[in-house]
Scaffold this active site. Structure first.
Site, PDB file in Angstrom:
ATOM      1  N   HIS A  10     -10.470  -0.614  11.857  1.00 45.42           N
ATOM      2  CA  HIS A  10      -9.916  -1.730  11.085  1.00 45.42           C
ATOM      3  C   HIS A  10     -10.576  -3.044  11.522  1.00 45.42           C
ATOM      4  O   HIS A  10     -10.771  -3.949  10.713  1.00 45.42           O
ATOM      5  CB  HIS A  10      -8.396  -1.789  11.279  1.00 45.42           C
ATOM      6  CG  HIS A  10      -7.721  -2.823  10.427  1.00 45.42           C
ATOM      7  ND1 HIS A  10      -7.781  -2.805   9.048  1.00 45.42           N
ATOM      8  CD2 HIS A  10      -6.996  -3.926  10.744  1.00 45.42           C
ATOM      9  CE1 HIS A  10      -7.112  -3.846   8.568  1.00 45.42           C
ATOM     10  NE2 HIS A  10      -6.633  -4.542   9.580  1.00 45.42           N
ATOM     11  N   SER A  40      -6.447   1.422  -1.955  1.00 48.34           N
ATOM     12  CA  SER A  40      -5.614   0.613  -2.861  1.00 48.34           C
ATOM     13  C   SER A  40      -6.231   0.630  -4.258  1.00 48.34           C
ATOM     14  O   SER A  40      -7.098   1.449  -4.564  1.00 48.34           O
ATOM     15  CB  SER A  40      -5.555  -0.833  -2.349  1.00 48.34           C
ATOM     16  OG  SER A  40      -6.829  -1.433  -2.438  1.00 48.34           O
ATOM     17  N   HIS A  82       0.834  -1.211   0.000  1.00 46.77           N
ATOM     18  CA  HIS A  82       0.000   0.000   0.000  1.00 46.77           C
ATOM     19  C   HIS A  82       0.866   1.259   0.000  1.00 46.77           C
ATOM     20  O   HIS A  82       1.914   1.310   0.638  1.00 46.77           O
ATOM     21  CB  HIS A  82      -0.898   0.030   1.240  1.00 46.77           C
ATOM     22  CG  HIS A  82      -1.859  -1.102   1.342  1.00 46.77           C
ATOM     23  ND1 HIS A  82      -1.526  -2.309   1.910  1.00 46.77           N
ATOM     24  CD2 HIS A  82      -3.150  -1.217   0.928  1.00 46.77           C
ATOM     25  CE1 HIS A  82      -2.579  -3.120   1.850  1.00 46.77           C
ATOM     26  NE2 HIS A  82      -3.568  -2.487   1.261  1.00 46.77           N
ATOM     27  N   ALA A  98     -11.159  -4.337   0.186  1.00 49.59           N
ATOM     28  CA  ALA A  98     -12.200  -3.973   1.150  1.00 49.59           C
ATOM     29  C   ALA A  98     -12.423  -2.483   0.975  1.00 49.59           C
ATOM     30  O   ALA A  98     -11.472  -1.740   0.749  1.00 49.59           O
ATOM     31  CB  ALA A  98     -11.707  -4.274   2.560  1.00 49.59           C
TER      32      ALA A  98
END
Ligand code: HPA
Length: 277
Positions: free
Chosen positions: A248, A213, A84, A114
């Protein structure tokens, strides 16, 4: 400035004797999907740490390795753990694995991630086939000297995500009774989640889902002539739309909960793609 083509070539040369198959499809696994790689008929595994000059993923829960193998008779390479931008790597390092998988022979790039849902018609746990993207909030991985070995200086982005592949994913979803949304994915740098005002901005700009991403990888893949598709798992509603603070843990929990269905969708999509490519 490094010779980026030589960098990728050096990575490739350092592992080429260990690659026993020529992958047709390169699959990048997002949060929660990681163990999908263990489900395929594995031929071999290469840890990122054993590849000279390869960036290492530092995110917890992301393994760092290429898994090679087959789904039915379709050869593929899977990235179990991606790199990332928010980890601090330059964009050319972030997309190096994509270029490396092309060098291994992969013609199709299948991206998964995600993401936070912006479109109010979406629900947590939905899947969204990516029909287009907004990458303007992260630096282009193509900034700097252009290496013609990769592609042209000014690549066209009018169809980043192949309509043909989108159709195949939607067919796979339909045949397996899996509900699937379609939408635009927008990448921000992260690692912080967004403020409600930022999500409002993304919404006004036409984004249906937001994440950290994917679009930079798609730009590099398009430059290098790959056919691209992608599926987002909506792990949470985005900031200001969700009534609770984002974490997260929530992302991981949803990703884990829907993982079995997500894996079926990805596997069946790959089988559909393998038929025609
Ligand atoms: N924002 C950014 N990235 C994400 C999100 C989000 O809400 N959910 C999962 N990845």
């Amino acid at each position: 400035m490094n010779n980026l083509y030589e960098d990728v070539k050096n990575c490739y040369n350092s592992i080429k004797d260990k690659i026993t198959i020529k992958p047709k499809i390169a699959l990048v696994l997002g949060s929660g999907l990681g163990d999908f790689a263990e489900q395929i008929n594995i031929t071999n595994i290469i840890d990122y740490k054993d590849i000279a000059g390869f960036p290492k993923s530092t995110v917890e829960g992301h393994k760092g390795r290429f898994v090679f193998g087959y789904i039915k008779d379709i050869p593929l390479v899977i990235m179990q753990g991606r790199v990332h931008y928010y980890e601090g790597y330059s964009m050319d390092k972030v997309v190096l694995p994509i270029r490396l998988m092309k060098m291994m022979g992969a013609e199709v790039l299948f991206l998964t991630n995600a993401s936070g849902g912006i479109n109010k018609e979406f629900n947590v746990g939905d899947f969204m086939v990516i029909k287009d993207q907004i990458s303007s909030f992260v630096p282009s991985p193509l900034i700097g000297k252009n290496f013609e070995e990769f592609g042209t200086r000014f690549p066209d982005m009018s169809e980043v995500y192949s309509k043909d592949l989108i159709g195949k994913i939607e067919l796979a979803a339909k045949n397996n009774n899996i509900n699937i949304q379609e939408g635009v994915y927008l990448q921000l740098t992260g690692p912080n989640f967004e403020s409600p005002a930022e999500i409002k901005m993304c919404s006004v700009l036409g984004a249906d889902a937001v994440g950290m991403s994917t679009t930079c990888e798609a730009v590099a893949a398009k430059h290098i002539g790959m056919k691209i598709c992608g599926i987002s798992c909506i792990t949470n509603m985005a900031s200001g739309i969700s009534e609770t603070p984002l974490s997260h843990e929530e992302v991981s929990e949803t990703a884990d909960r829907v993982a079995p269905l997500f894996k079926t969708l990805v596997e069946q999509s790959i089988i559909e793609i393998g038929k025609g490519n």
